[in-house]
Motif scaffolding. Structure first.
Motif, PDB file in Angstrom:
ATOM      1  N   UNK A   1       2.675  -2.064  10.206  1.00  0.00           N
ATOM      2  CA  UNK A   1       1.833  -1.249   9.264  1.00  0.00           C
ATOM      3  C   UNK A   1       1.172  -2.455   8.008  1.00  0.00           C
ATOM      4  N   UNK A   2       0.349  -1.615   7.782  1.00  0.00           N
ATOM      5  CA  UNK A   2      -0.381  -3.098   7.237  1.00  0.00           C
ATOM      6  C   UNK A   2      -1.023  -2.140   6.187  1.00  0.00           C
ATOM      7  N   UNK A   3      -0.681  -1.954   4.468  1.00  0.00           N
ATOM      8  CA  UNK A   3      -2.114  -1.694   3.491  1.00  0.00           C
ATOM      9  C   UNK A   3      -3.534  -2.092   4.070  1.00  0.00           C
ATOM     10  N   UNK A   4      -3.710  -0.582   3.913  1.00  0.00           N
ATOM     11  CA  UNK A   4      -5.431  -0.538   3.879  1.00  0.00           C
ATOM     12  C   UNK A   4      -5.829  -0.690   2.462  1.00  0.00           C
ATOM     13  N   UNK A   5      -6.774  -1.825   2.492  1.00  0.00           N
ATOM     14  CA  UNK A   5      -7.687  -1.723   1.290  1.00  0.00           C
ATOM     15  C   UNK A   5      -8.783  -1.293   1.152  1.00  0.00           C
TER      16      UNK A   5
ATOM     17  N   UNK B   1      -9.665   3.380  -3.501  1.00  0.00           N
ATOM     18  CA  UNK B   1      -9.568   2.910  -2.078  1.00  0.00           C
ATOM     19  C   UNK B   1     -10.588   3.637  -0.806  1.00  0.00           C
TER      20      UNK B   1
ATOM     21  N   UNK C   1      -4.254   9.577   8.736  1.00  0.00           N
ATOM     22  CA  UNK C   1      -2.802   9.255   8.636  1.00  0.00           C
ATOM     23  C   UNK C   1      -3.287   8.015   7.289  1.00  0.00           C
TER      24      UNK C   1
ATOM     25  N   UNK D   1      -3.333   9.620   4.276  1.00  0.00           N
ATOM     26  CA  UNK D   1      -2.091   9.884   3.527  1.00  0.00           C
ATOM     27  C   UNK D   1      -0.899   8.790   2.476  1.00  0.00           C
ATOM     28  N   UNK D   2      -0.861   7.604   3.626  1.00  0.00           N
ATOM     29  CA  UNK D   2       0.156   6.516   3.973  1.00  0.00           C
ATOM     30  C   UNK D   2      -0.098   5.446   3.244  1.00  0.00           C
ATOM     31  N   UNK D   3      -1.847   4.872   2.856  1.00  0.00           N
ATOM     32  CA  UNK D   3      -2.375   4.273   2.337  1.00  0.00           C
ATOM     33  C   UNK D   3      -2.608   2.826   3.496  1.00  0.00           C
ATOM     34  N   UNK D   4      -1.740   3.069   4.583  1.00  0.00           N
ATOM     35  CA  UNK D   4      -1.632   1.755   5.592  1.00  0.00           C
ATOM     36  C   UNK D   4      -1.846   3.313   6.619  1.00  0.00           C
ATOM     37  N   UNK D   5      -1.668   1.730   7.835  1.00  0.00           N
ATOM     38  CA  UNK D   5      -1.364   1.887   9.761  1.00  0.00           C
ATOM     39  C   UNK D   5      -1.103   1.050   9.966  1.00  0.00           C
TER      40      UNK D   5
END
Ligand code: SF4
Lengths: 417, 165
Positions: free
Chosen positions: A25-29, A58, A143, A146-150
């Motif tokens: 589950x990695x952060x999205x830049x 972002x 998603x 909402x979470x800034x990650x995927x």
């Protein structure tokens, strides 16, 4: 065991060693949404109980597929997204800037080592900036909003090593069409493609964008060119980041290695109705065409128009062909305009439109009637992609498109003297 | 459930043509599924039918309109020798089951097919065909009924790094 450039990007983001096959589950830049996939992503965000977007700064939002709004539905979708942008504090480029992928690059929303997602399959183009960038669907985007990650499954990498330099009027589009024909429409499914070697090391950024853009046409999750001075020089103009080194280790494990020499490469044309049906232009030369489209996120940059104009010279396009030219962004439009090329194209009989996707996705204008043939510098020639399922689309480089526009039939640009 | 058989490289433009992408209603989209390439599909498809295809099903555009239209048409699962990546994940996210079966080619148009996900096989008119398991992290989404349902209860997710940058 060493790491691939893709494994290194995830390791940097996750602050631990990771290898291909792992799920993180990695952060999205950065996350990009446009007018086709955006409304659904926003709807999904709300359905997931979303109230505040994780990191509005972002998110890249713009409209490009149906602009200016070409139907009431499109107008409603645009209005819906504008409201969402306002409510969430997201900056919206609206219809001003052009095609999503070009604009994302120009605005510095993708840089080496970053993880970028876009609700559009050609998001893999930002691999030209040394980012891990991949296309996702609208629910995944909801998603990410909402979470800034995927969740990502870290892909294995196919390494493409190139040598040689192109003949005159042969270039990156011809190379990527021939690589696609070789690897096949599903030959890189779930994998990343790393483009390396002499040919890429000397290729300019627009050429690298063209190649990374089409990684998805082999099923790839991402395409990437290891960042070098050409990359950093581009990034320097759009973003304030300190250069660092990022490349695959020499002992990294690749799932496949492929080599290509471009010295004798001919201009390539992908025949209908699949992108991996690339052949030498000589094989299809003489095929009559009704429409020529030069534009799209694949080949809608100034360099592409310069290439087309060089072939065109002072000639006119054939009266039997509708030539549609669309710069991929406002910036590219201005460069092309200032160089006098727009005037040249208009004088030659082309229709030049403002930046947008145009005929590329077959939803807006420039549609084909049954039985018609189009030659296009875009990235897909699926049945019905540009209008009727009874029409045929061939894909090619800007040079081949221009040459063919002059004669009204598919023409080898090397033959235009 | 009856099988609708398709070939290799069925792209999302064929499943849902570009001119309908400003629509998001599953039932309206369903009326245009495979328009121009297989017109009888939208007319004759019945709830519970399945699609069976060859390699690389759902290649091309990331448009979620494609799996949504199939689901809107009542299709519950797509069985293929392989799937394009974005379609596979989109299908799971919207609650349409993608099943990878290397023997999909042996299934015939009109046959009846049932799936046993736990057992890992399909039953096709009495024959048993093994299928590939769905990756564990996606199975959690399948079990929830889709990504929206999965995400609904979550306030935060365990991101693999604490700091964002
Ligand atoms: S130009 Fe074509 S391929 Fe690129 S984003 Fe627009 S529709 Fe998609």
């Amino acid at each position: 065991m060493g790491a691939t450039i893709i494994e290194k990007i995830f390791a940097m983001k996750c602050k631990k060693d990771v290898c291909a096959g792992e799920v993180v589950m990695a952060p999205v830049d950065n996350a990009m949404i446009h007018d086709i996939t955006g409304p659904l992503a926003i709807q999904k965000f709300y359905e997931m109980g979303g109230k505040k977007v994780h990191s509005p700064e972002r998110v890249t939002m713009l409209f490009d597929h149906q602009v200016p709004a070409d139907s009431l539905e499109a107008a409603n979708n645009h209005a819906y997204m504008r409201n969402f942008a306002k409510e969430q504090g997201i900056y919206n480029y609206d219809i001003r800037e052009g095609v999503c992928h070009q604009v994302t690059m120009e605005m510095g929303k993708a840089a080496p080592g970053e993880i970028v997602v876009g609700a559009d399959s050609h998001t893999c183009m930002y691999g030209a900036a040394g980012a891990f960038a991949t296309g996702i669907g609208s629910t995944d985007m909801g998603f990410a909003l909402k979470f800034g990650a995927l969740y990502f499954r870290i892909p294995e990498t196919i390494r493409v090593e190139t040598t040689g330099s192109f003949q005159k009027r042969v270039g990156p589009k011809d190379l990527i069409l021939s690589i696609t024909a070789d690897i096949g429409a599903d030959g890189a499914t779930y994998k990343a493609i790393e483009f390396t070697g002499e040919t890429f090391e000397t290729m300019d950024m627009p050429g690298r964008m063209t190649c990374c853009n089409m990684a998805i046409e082999m099923g790839a999750k991402a395409g990437i060119v290891p960042p070098d001075t050409i990359t950093w020089d581009y990034i320097r103009h759009v973003r304030n980041v300190v250069p660092f080194s990022l490349e695959s280790d020499s002992n990294a494990s690749f799932i496949e290695n492929r080599t290509y020499n471009v010295t004798n490469l001919s201009p390539q044309v992908a025949e209908p109705h699949n992108v991996d049906l690339g052949v030498d232009v000589t094989k299809v030369a003489g095929t009559k065409v009704d429409q020529v489209f030069i534009g799209s996120c694949t080949n809608g940059r100034y360099e592409d128009f310069a290439e087309a104009a060089e072939v065109l010279g002072n000639r006119k396009f054939s009266d039997n062909v509708r030539v549609i030219i669309i710069p991929a962004s406002r910036q590219e439009y201005l460069k092309t305009l200032r160089a006098g090329l727009i005037e040249r194209f208009v004088m030659a009989g082309a229709l030049v439109e403002a930046p947008c996707c145009g005929p590329c996705m077959g939803g807006a204008f420039g549609l084909l009637a049954p039985g018609e043939v189009s030659l296009s510098t875009s990235n897909r020639n699926f049945k019905g992609r540009q209008g009727s399922t009874g029409a045929s689309v061939y894909l090619c480089s800007p040079a081949t498109a221009a040459a063919s526009g002059i004669y009204g039939e598919i023409t080898d640009p090397r033959e235009v003297k | 459930m009856r099988v609708w058989k398709f070939g290799d490289n069925i792209d999302t433009d064929a499943i849902m043509p570009g001119r309908y992408l400003s629509i998001y209603d599953p039932h309206v989209l369903a009326k245009h599924a495979f328009e121009g390439t297989r017109d009888e599909f939208a007319r004759e498809v019945k709830p519970g039918d399945a699609i069976v295809a060859g390699k690389n099903f759902g290649c091309g555009s990331s448009r979620e309109h494609a799996p949504i239209a199939l689901k809107g048409a009542g299709i519950t699962m797509v069985i293929a020798e392989s799937f394009a990546r974005i379609f596979y994940r989109n299908a799971i996210n919207v609650g349409l089951l993608p099943v990878v079966c290397d023997k999909a080619g042996s299934i015939l148009e009109g046959e009846n097919v049932m799936v046993d996900l736990i057992g890992g096989y399909l039953i096709v008119d009495g024959r048993k065909l093994s299928i590939e398991p769905i990756p564990e992290f996606l199975m959690r989404i399948v079990d929830s009924g889709g990504l929206v349902e999965y995400a609904c209860g979550l306030q935060e997710v365990p991101v693999c790094t604490a700091s964002h940058q």
